[in-house]
Design an enzyme around this catalytic site. Structure first.
Site, PDB file in Angstrom:
ATOM      1  N   LEU A  37      -3.100 -14.971 -39.674  1.00  0.00           N
ATOM      2  CA  LEU A  37      -3.600 -14.253 -40.850  1.00  0.00           C
ATOM      3  C   LEU A  37      -5.111 -14.078 -40.851  1.00  0.00           C
ATOM      4  CD1 LEU A  37      -1.534 -15.995 -43.675  1.00  0.00           C
ATOM      5  CD2 LEU A  37      -1.054 -13.828 -42.552  1.00  0.00           C
ATOM      6  N   ASP A  38      -5.537 -12.863 -41.216  1.00  0.00           N
ATOM      7  CA  ASP A  38      -6.937 -12.640 -41.543  1.00  0.00           C
ATOM      8  C   ASP A  38      -6.989 -12.381 -43.052  1.00  0.00           C
ATOM      9  OD1 ASP A  38      -6.237  -9.956 -42.050  1.00  0.00           O
ATOM     10  OD2 ASP A  38      -6.945  -9.272 -40.102  1.00  0.00           O
ATOM     11  N   SER A  39      -8.154 -12.079 -43.581  1.00  0.00           N
ATOM     12  CA  SER A  39      -8.280 -11.943 -45.034  1.00  0.00           C
ATOM     13  C   SER A  39      -7.424 -10.807 -45.593  1.00  0.00           C
ATOM     14  CB  SER A  39      -9.742 -11.760 -45.437  1.00  0.00           C
ATOM     15  OG  SER A  39     -10.297 -10.635 -44.793  1.00  0.00           O
ATOM     16  N   LEU A  40      -7.291  -9.714 -44.866  1.00  0.00           N
ATOM     17  CA  LEU A  40      -6.446  -8.612 -45.342  1.00  0.00           C
ATOM     18  C   LEU A  40      -4.971  -8.990 -45.313  1.00  0.00           C
ATOM     19  CD1 LEU A  40      -8.166  -5.479 -43.780  1.00  0.00           C
ATOM     20  CD2 LEU A  40      -8.181  -6.205 -46.162  1.00  0.00           C
ATOM     21  N   ASP A  41      -4.584  -9.793 -44.326  1.00  0.00           N
ATOM     22  CA  ASP A  41      -3.199 -10.248 -44.263  1.00  0.00           C
ATOM     23  C   ASP A  41      -2.856 -11.139 -45.453  1.00  0.00           C
ATOM     24  OD1 ASP A  41      -2.552  -8.931 -41.870  1.00  0.00           O
ATOM     25  OD2 ASP A  41      -3.361 -10.578 -40.672  1.00  0.00           O
TER      26      ASP A  41
END
Length: 84
Positions: A37-41
């Site tokens: 996960l990144d912040s958008l995920d």
């Protein structure tokens, strides 16, 4: 909704929407590392939880969430709180 139903539903949309291999989803596996996960995920994950369970998550909810089991427990707690 019981805990098994919650886990099945969460795992289902993680596989479908986040293209995670179902074999990688283990209760003690690291949520962030496994999902990549990144912040958008995280935003997508929050939207998916709201759509699937009708509960809202905020950034503070993710403090202390390291494993899938932590995540399952969080969603179960939110669902119970909403029903109360």
């Amino acid at each position: 909704m019981n805990k098994e139903e919650i886990i099945t539903k969460i795992n289902g949309f993680l596989v479908d929407e986040f293209e995670v291999d179902n074999d990688e989803i283990e209760p003690d596996a690291n949520l962030k590392d496994t999902l990549g996960l990144d912040s958008l995920d995280y935003v997508d994950l929050v939207v998916s939880i709201e759509a699937n369970f009708g509960v809202k998550l905020v950034e503070a909810d993710f403090v202390g969430i390291a494993t899938f089991q932590n995540f399952y427990d969080l969603i179960e707690t939110k669902i119970k709180a909403k029903a109360a």
